[in-house]
Design a protein around this motif. Sequence first.
Motif, PDB file in Angstrom:
ATOM      1  N   ASN A   5     -19.690  -9.005 -12.722  1.00  0.00           N
ATOM      2  CA  ASN A   5     -18.401  -9.060 -13.399  1.00  0.00           C
ATOM      3  C   ASN A   5     -17.836 -10.457 -13.360  1.00  0.00           C
ATOM      4  O   ASN A   5     -18.145 -11.252 -12.483  1.00  0.00           O
ATOM      5  CB  ASN A   5     -17.425  -8.068 -12.795  1.00  0.00           C
ATOM      6  CG  ASN A   5     -16.982  -8.484 -11.432  1.00  0.00           C
ATOM      7  OD1 ASN A   5     -17.801  -8.606 -10.517  1.00  0.00           O
ATOM      8  ND2 ASN A   5     -15.688  -8.748 -11.283  1.00  0.00           N
ATOM      9  N   THR A   7     -14.173 -12.831 -14.907  1.00  0.00           N
ATOM     10  CA  THR A   7     -12.895 -12.769 -15.611  1.00  0.00           C
ATOM     11  C   THR A   7     -12.732 -14.051 -16.411  1.00  0.00           C
ATOM     12  O   THR A   7     -12.765 -15.139 -15.852  1.00  0.00           O
ATOM     13  CB  THR A   7     -11.722 -12.619 -14.623  1.00  0.00           C
ATOM     14  OG1 THR A   7     -12.009 -11.514 -13.771  1.00  0.00           O
ATOM     15  CG2 THR A   7     -10.417 -12.386 -15.345  1.00  0.00           C
ATOM     16  N   ASN A  12     -11.255  -8.999 -18.168  1.00  0.00           N
ATOM     17  CA  ASN A  12     -12.303  -8.564 -17.249  1.00  0.00           C
ATOM     18  C   ASN A  12     -13.539  -8.170 -18.032  1.00  0.00           C
ATOM     19  O   ASN A  12     -13.462  -7.384 -18.972  1.00  0.00           O
ATOM     20  CB  ASN A  12     -11.826  -7.370 -16.428  1.00  0.00           C
ATOM     21  CG  ASN A  12     -10.572  -7.701 -15.661  1.00  0.00           C
ATOM     22  OD1 ASN A  12     -10.495  -8.758 -15.018  1.00  0.00           O
ATOM     23  ND2 ASN A  12      -9.582  -6.833 -15.765  1.00  0.00           N
ATOM     24  N   LEU A  35     -13.261  -2.423 -10.011  1.00  0.00           N
ATOM     25  CA  LEU A  35     -12.790  -3.188 -11.177  1.00  0.00           C
ATOM     26  C   LEU A  35     -11.794  -2.400 -12.009  1.00  0.00           C
ATOM     27  O   LEU A  35     -11.008  -2.958 -12.767  1.00  0.00           O
ATOM     28  CB  LEU A  35     -13.972  -3.582 -12.068  1.00  0.00           C
ATOM     29  CG  LEU A  35     -15.089  -4.353 -11.396  1.00  0.00           C
ATOM     30  CD1 LEU A  35     -16.219  -4.601 -12.381  1.00  0.00           C
ATOM     31  CD2 LEU A  35     -14.555  -5.675 -10.854  1.00  0.00           C
TER      32      LEU A  35
END
Lengths: 104, 706
Positions: A5, A7, A12, A35
Amino acid sequence: MPVQNETIDGRNRVRISGALSIWEAAAVWGGIHPLLQAPGPLEIDLTAVESCDGAGIQILCQIQKALARRGEACRISGISDPVREAMRLSGLAADGLPAGRGEA
Amino acid sequence: MDMQREAYRVEAYDLLAELEISLLELETNSDDMELVDRVFRAMHTIKGSGAMFGFDAIAEFTHDVETVFDRVRDGRIIVTPPLVNLALQARDHIKHMLEYADDPVRLNHEQGAAILKGFRNILENTQPSPEPEAATKPAWEPIFGEHRGAGADKIYRIRFAPHDTLFQNGTNPLALLAELEGLGPCRTMLHLDRLPAPEAFDPESCYLSWDILLTTERSIEAVQDVFIFVEGACDLTIELIEHLESDAQRPVSPRIGEILVARGDLSPEAVDAALQRQQRLGQILVENRQVSAEKVSSALAEQEYVQTARARREQQTTAGSVRVAAEKLDQLVNLVGELVTVQARLNQKAVHSRDPELLGISEVVERLTDELRDNTLSIRMLPIDVTFSKLRRLVRDLSSELGKTILLKTEGGDTELDKTVIEQLNDPLVHILRNSIDHGIETPERRRLAGKPEQGVIRLKAEHSGANVLIHISDDGAGIDPAAIRRKAVEKGLLAPEAERSDKELLQLIFLPGFSTAGTVTNVSGRGVGMDVVKRSLESLRGAIELNSRPAEGTTITLKLPLTLAIIDGLLVEIDTNKYVLPLSSIEECVELSREDLQKTHGRNILNIRGQIVPFVPLRERFAITGQAPVFEQVVINEVAGRRVGIVVDRVIGEHQIVIKTMNSLYKNIPEISGATILGDGTVALILDVQKLLSGIEEEEMAAAG
């Protein structure tokens, strides 16, 4: 690590890669669940998913449901053919979703 | 332009007929959006093409009606009985406008204005367009896969709810779904209602469940086999919900409430309670939290799926049709008739000549002629549904006029009959139905007192029976009281007061001219046209009528009709050198009659056939044919109106395909002869009407007896 992941500009993004099946379900959910608490919409990239079964579909549905409860949108930025097929089989609309890079 | 106007007229009449059917169905199926669509499209086409071909008045009139149904499509107007009523009136008015297009003075303009006012009132009371939904649309949502079924004929409803341990057993439900798809096209509906909150979610437990509609040709066992390895790990129900081919009659589309009850999502009581309110059923149930929105949309998808499958099948059967003028078809049938006759002559000539080549050719011509004949006759066949749907309106209008609630159930609407038979069947059927509605079915109060449901039922059923089609018209009304018939018959001088008659015989008196049992002459029936007219018109179609009735239980009338009027199978017989044809359909057997046998009867004309007494008619005597009868005569035993009767002839020649030619006006009034035919050698044979022959003799005997 099947779940990555990042950002970018406050958005996100999650990228799932490899298999998305009952064997990976616990690990994938473990990576994604935290998340879901983050503010803002979530973008999911499924272009690198190589296979997908019922448990995988269930996780995708749970992601969407969890976000919807918070009033957040869930956007799929791309899906691979195996995911598209799994969604079609289970009765989910995958037609409008963008195809994976070079995989559709 | 005239031709185009005429074409529009023909098309508009078709659309109006369709519109009527759709509206009547909508009355009982008010939440069926496909019906609403059909109504709208019909109105739209009538309006659009009307304006194009100069029927401006029609286009203008239809405009507001169309607008109302457009709003029904949007869900802004709800279908109510008054709306359907108004729409039916509008439909009738458009029909009148078409009929009097060239003579608008005859049109009832006030009525038109009143109908339009009704529609405008509805429009004024409509709520403004609802706001589009503001909620964010999910990135993906359950959809209902495309229906691709063609040719397959069964629809199964599969409810597949895996237990939570399914994944842990190593089963992938998607593999099962893929296997189902291998059987035929599926519409898959995923249910997420068991999915818990994210905190309680165990990614290794299965929370998903599915409803699947499968269209396939395969048996239910084949469907069950797909789930054979997960039997203990899921809740599974598989049901056949639609068999597209065996449902000969097109049943009313399943209603959403029925589907929910059938799926076990809801109790019938809950549906009834919700139906009491005039709103969309699904909406109410969701509002009341009796069932989840997901379940309703799944049921709605099933409703749509079944309807689409049906429509597709219908389309398959009607696609590629051509409109041909009826006269052209009649001409074709006549020509084929001539050909059959000539072919018979050719055959005879070939047999005589013993020329193998000629015989070969003759055989081929015979085969082709047979095929041509069958094909030509089948073109003239129409499904009786055409007539049935006209009667639906009759029942609806008459029952509301008389304050009765009557349900018309039809069965076997796809049974086909010759066009001419169908056309001439309409009036008798209307008459019988009027009788049933007026005299048969009681008022709701009376039915309640008799312990019957308030709603009366009239059934129309058509079915094949050999070379005939049977049409049963039955009601669950008051039935016919034989004692009342006796009283009436005596009163009218049709029966001697002391005469002994069985109940069955008394019922037959209804068919006598000048008979009517109704105590009151109403607007509906009892217009002086009795059942005798019905009987006569059926006989002119070479058909028969039978009546059965039980007091308090109801009446059943059965009409027996020939499939076609043009060609029949007949038995060719001979007296002296005269040839006659007896219709094969009523013949049971032939027996020999020696002169000795004849003497034993002592002139009573009665024969003992295997212990049964059978009266006979010596045709030679009856037709006053001179000359000596052969030593052994032949008796052809016929079954007429439930009785066996023998016809005595000199010789039986054999079975023949007979092309019926009508007699010219000089001979038309001989009741015993229904027509003539030309045989292979060019001679003419007369076709006997056995029933009329017998009733003629009976009348003479009655007259002789005084």
